[in-house]
Write a protein that holds these residues in place. Structure first.
Motif, PDB file in Angstrom:
ATOM      1  N   ALA A 299       0.832  -1.203   0.000  1.00 38.02           N
ATOM      2  CA  ALA A 299       0.000   0.000   0.000  1.00 38.02           C
ATOM      3  C   ALA A 299       0.862   1.246   0.000  1.00 38.02           C
ATOM      4  N   ALA A 300       0.272   2.313  -0.495  1.00 37.11           N
ATOM      5  CA  ALA A 300       0.865   3.640  -0.370  1.00 37.11           C
ATOM      6  C   ALA A 300       0.244   4.309   0.849  1.00 37.11           C
ATOM      7  N   ARG A 301       1.065   4.878   1.719  1.00 37.32           N
ATOM      8  CA  ARG A 301       0.553   5.440   2.973  1.00 37.32           C
ATOM      9  C   ARG A 301      -0.263   6.694   2.692  1.00 37.32           C
ATOM     10  N   GLY A 302      -1.356   6.853   3.469  1.00 38.49           N
ATOM     11  CA  GLY A 302      -2.313   7.905   3.238  1.00 38.49           C
ATOM     12  C   GLY A 302      -2.157   9.084   4.173  1.00 38.49           C
ATOM     13  N   PRO A 303      -3.203   9.657   4.749  1.00 44.91           N
ATOM     14  CA  PRO A 303      -4.537   9.003   4.758  1.00 44.91           C
ATOM     15  C   PRO A 303      -5.405   9.411   3.571  1.00 44.91           C
ATOM     16  N   PRO A 304      -6.372   8.543   3.161  1.00 45.34           N
ATOM     17  CA  PRO A 304      -6.351   7.105   3.463  1.00 45.34           C
ATOM     18  C   PRO A 304      -5.374   6.401   2.546  1.00 45.34           C
ATOM     19  N   ARG A 305      -5.030   5.180   2.868  1.00 43.48           N
ATOM     20  CA  ARG A 305      -4.075   4.447   2.051  1.00 43.48           C
ATOM     21  C   ARG A 305      -4.732   3.953   0.759  1.00 43.48           C
ATOM     22  N   CYS A 306      -3.930   3.741  -0.283  1.00 41.81           N
ATOM     23  CA  CYS A 306      -4.396   3.054  -1.482  1.00 41.81           C
ATOM     24  C   CYS A 306      -3.525   1.822  -1.664  1.00 41.81           C
ATOM     25  N   PHE A 307      -4.036   0.831  -2.398  1.00 35.48           N
ATOM     26  CA  PHE A 307      -3.393  -0.477  -2.413  1.00 35.48           C
ATOM     27  C   PHE A 307      -2.970  -0.878  -3.822  1.00 35.48           C
ATOM     28  N   CYS A 308      -1.969  -1.740  -3.863  1.00 36.98           N
ATOM     29  CA  CYS A 308      -1.402  -2.223  -5.121  1.00 36.98           C
ATOM     30  C   CYS A 308      -1.524  -3.747  -5.219  1.00 36.98           C
ATOM     31  N   ASP A 309      -2.531  -4.346  -4.611  1.00 33.51           N
ATOM     32  CA  ASP A 309      -2.740  -5.790  -4.699  1.00 33.51           C
ATOM     33  C   ASP A 309      -4.010  -6.078  -5.494  1.00 33.51           C
ATOM     34  N   GLN A 310      -4.192  -7.349  -5.854  1.00 32.19           N
ATOM     35  CA  GLN A 310      -5.333  -7.721  -6.690  1.00 32.19           C
ATOM     36  C   GLN A 310      -6.669  -7.449  -6.018  1.00 32.19           C
ATOM     37  N   ALA A 311      -6.709  -7.506  -4.696  1.00 32.66           N
ATOM     38  CA  ALA A 311      -7.968  -7.316  -3.989  1.00 32.66           C
ATOM     39  C   ALA A 311      -8.501  -5.899  -4.120  1.00 32.66           C
TER      40      ALA A 311
ATOM     41  N   ALA B 129      -4.278  -5.972 -15.783  1.00 30.97           N
ATOM     42  CA  ALA B 129      -4.865  -7.298 -15.583  1.00 30.97           C
ATOM     43  C   ALA B 129      -4.532  -8.199 -16.769  1.00 30.97           C
ATOM     44  N   VAL B 130      -4.126  -9.423 -16.478  1.00 30.69           N
ATOM     45  CA  VAL B 130      -3.816 -10.417 -17.498  1.00 30.69           C
ATOM     46  C   VAL B 130      -4.694 -11.635 -17.226  1.00 30.69           C
ATOM     47  N   SER B 131      -5.585 -11.942 -18.142  1.00 34.90           N
ATOM     48  CA  SER B 131      -6.501 -13.066 -17.968  1.00 34.90           C
ATOM     49  C   SER B 131      -5.819 -14.379 -18.353  1.00 34.90           C
ATOM     50  N   CYS B 132      -6.372 -15.456 -17.843  1.00 30.81           N
ATOM     51  CA  CYS B 132      -5.850 -16.787 -18.168  1.00 30.81           C
ATOM     52  C   CYS B 132      -6.116 -17.094 -19.636  1.00 30.81           C
ATOM     53  N   VAL B 133      -5.164 -17.724 -20.275  1.00 30.88           N
ATOM     54  CA  VAL B 133      -5.304 -18.181 -21.658  1.00 30.88           C
ATOM     55  C   VAL B 133      -5.021 -19.682 -21.688  1.00 30.88           C
ATOM     56  N   VAL B 134      -5.920 -20.443 -22.307  1.00 35.73           N
ATOM     57  CA  VAL B 134      -5.740 -21.898 -22.380  1.00 35.73           C
ATOM     58  C   VAL B 134      -5.685 -22.339 -23.838  1.00 35.73           C
TER      59      VAL B 134
ATOM     60  N   ARG C  29      -2.971 -12.881 -13.911  1.00 32.60           N
ATOM     61  CA  ARG C  29      -2.243 -11.998 -13.003  1.00 32.60           C
ATOM     62  C   ARG C  29      -3.051 -10.732 -12.771  1.00 32.60           C
ATOM     63  N   ASN C  30      -2.829 -10.150 -11.622  1.00 33.84           N
ATOM     64  CA  ASN C  30      -3.381  -8.828 -11.290  1.00 33.84           C
ATOM     65  C   ASN C  30      -4.894  -8.757 -11.437  1.00 33.84           C
ATOM     66  N   GLY C  31      -5.574  -9.788 -10.977  1.00 35.44           N
ATOM     67  CA  GLY C  31      -7.030  -9.772 -11.002  1.00 35.44           C
ATOM     68  C   GLY C  31      -7.630 -10.144 -12.331  1.00 35.44           C
ATOM     69  N   GLY C  32      -6.846 -10.720 -13.266  1.00 33.84           N
ATOM     70  CA  GLY C  32      -7.382 -11.159 -14.549  1.00 33.84           C
ATOM     71  C   GLY C  32      -8.301 -12.357 -14.390  1.00 33.84           C
ATOM     72  N   ALA C  33      -9.052 -12.683 -15.443  1.00 37.40           N
ATOM     73  CA  ALA C  33     -10.017 -13.791 -15.398  1.00 37.40           C
ATOM     74  C   ALA C  33      -9.308 -15.102 -15.071  1.00 37.40           C
ATOM     75  N   PRO C  34      -9.867 -15.907 -14.166  1.00 32.17           N
ATOM     76  CA  PRO C  34      -9.230 -17.172 -13.797  1.00 32.17           C
ATOM     77  C   PRO C  34      -9.318 -18.191 -14.925  1.00 32.17           C
ATOM     78  N   CYS C  35      -8.588 -19.272 -14.778  1.00 27.82           N
ATOM     79  CA  CYS C  35      -8.566 -20.313 -15.799  1.00 27.82           C
ATOM     80  C   CYS C  35      -9.846 -21.145 -15.754  1.00 27.82           C
ATOM     81  N   PRO C  36     -10.392 -21.520 -16.916  1.00 33.92           N
ATOM     82  CA  PRO C  36     -11.556 -22.407 -16.958  1.00 33.92           C
ATOM     83  C   PRO C  36     -11.123 -23.836 -16.666  1.00 33.92           C
TER      84      PRO C  36
END
Length: 269
Positions: free
Chosen positions: A53-65, A82-87, A116-123
Motif C-alpha cells: 500500500a501507499a501510505r495515506g490518509p487514506p491508504r491506497c493499495f497495489c494488490d489484486q484485492a 490485468a492479465v486473464s488466463c489463456v488456455v 495476473r493482477n485480477g485477470g479472469a481465472p482459468c476455466p
C-alpha cells in the motif's frame, strides 16, 4: 469576536486542507488517488496483501484485492495491468478408460498464460463424457449385455472410432423411436458442457435413438436395450456418464433413418 491567537490557526488549517486535497481525492468508481502509487512503490502484489500500500490518509493499495474493494492506487491499472488466463484448444477425446463396461473418456487442455493482477481465472482443464467400448485394449470383442439401454447424444456417434469394422458395415444401422416416461429432475442438474443434452429429456417427448456399429451385437446385429426382442412395451434407459439420469420409455417403432430434432437425436452405446 474571535479569541486572541485564533487568526494564525485558521490559515494553517486551510493550508493543511489544501495539501490534503492535492495529495488525495476520490476518483471515479471509488478509486483513491494518491501522489504515490504502484509504480512509485515498484510493487504489484498478487492476491490480497494489506502491506502492499501507499501510505495515506487514506491508504491506497497495489494488490489484486483492490479491484473488488475499490481502493486501488490511481496508477494500478497502468502499472499492474490485468492479465486473464489463456488456455490451449481441447485435445481429442481419449479412448474409454475401461473397456467392456460403462466408463468415461477424457479430453484436456493446458494453460498458456496464468492470470495476473485480477485477470479472469482459468476455466476447467479437463472434461469427462460417458462412453462404452466393445473391444478390450487387446482388440478382443467384449461378450456381455449392457442393460438398461445406454444412450448419449447423437454427436457421439460421429466422433467414436469404429475400430475393426469393415467399411461396408459403417453405414448399416437403424433407428428406434421411443416416447419418454417420467424423467427425474437429476437430468436437469448437469454442469458439464458435453452432458447438456440431458436437459432436453422431457416426459412425453419422442426421441430417436440410432443403433449402429460398433454398438450392435456381432450376432444379432441389434443394440442392447432397443426393445426389439421384448414383448413388453416399456423398457429402461440410462444416460451414459450421468448415472442418476435414467427412466423408462415406450417403444413406438423402428425406422431406417432418424428424423427427430437434433436435441432429441440420440445413439445407443
Amino acid at each position: 469576536m474571535a479569541p486572541r491567537g485564533a487568526a494564525p490557526i485558521l490559515p494553517l488549517a486551510l493550508a493543511l486542507t489544501a495539501v490534503a486535497a492535492v495529495s488525495w481525492a476520490r476518483g471515479p468508481s471509488g478509486t483513491l488517488w494518491s501522489r504515490q502509487g504502484c509504480a512509485a512503490l515498484g510493487r504489484c502484489c498478487p492476491g490480497r496483501d494489506p502491506t502492499c500500500a501507499a501510505r495515506g490518509p487514506p491508504r491506497c493499495f497495489c494488490d489484486q484485492a483492490c479491484r473488488e474493494v475499490r481502493d486501488c492506487c490511481p496508477d494500478y491499472a497502468r502499472a499492474c495491468p490485468a492479465v486473464s488466463c489463456v488456455v490451449a484448444e481441447w485435445s481429442g477425446w481419449s479412448r474409454c478408460v475401461k473397456p467392456c463396461q460403462v466408463s468415461y473418456r477424457l479430453r484436456q487442455r493446458h494453460v498458456l498464460q496464468d492470470p495476473r493482477n485480477g485477470g479472469a481465472p482459468c476455466p476447467p482443464l479437463e472434461e469427462r463424457a460417458g462412453c462404452v467400448e466393445y473391444w478390450s485394449h487387446q482388440g478382443v470383442e467384449c461378450q456381455q449385455s449392457l442393460l438398461p439401454a445406454l444412450i448419449t447424444t447423437g454427436s457421439y456417434g460421429k466422433e467414436r472410432e469404429k475400430r475393426g469394422v469393415p467399411k461396408k458395415q459403417e453405414t448399416i444401422g437403424y433407428c428406434v423411436q421411443f416416447r419418454l416416461g417420467p424423467v427425474p429432475g437429476s437430468c436437469q442438474q448437469v454442469r458439464a458442457p458435453h452432458a447438456q443434452w440431458t436437459r432436453y429429456l422431457t416426459q412425453g417427448h419422442t426421441v430417436c435413438v440410432r443403433c449402429e456399429w460398433p454398438a450392435q451385437d456381432a450376432r444379432s446385429r441389434r443394440c442392447y436395450g432397443d426393445g426389439g426382442g421384448s414383448q413388453v412395451c416399456l423398457s429402461l434407459w440410462q444416460a451414459a456418464g450421468h448415472p442418476r439420469c435414467r427412466g423408462t420409455w415406450e417403444r413406438l417403432g423402428q425406422l431406417r433413418d432418424c428424423s427427430c430434432p437434433e436435441v432429441h437425436s440420440l445413439v445407443f452405446l
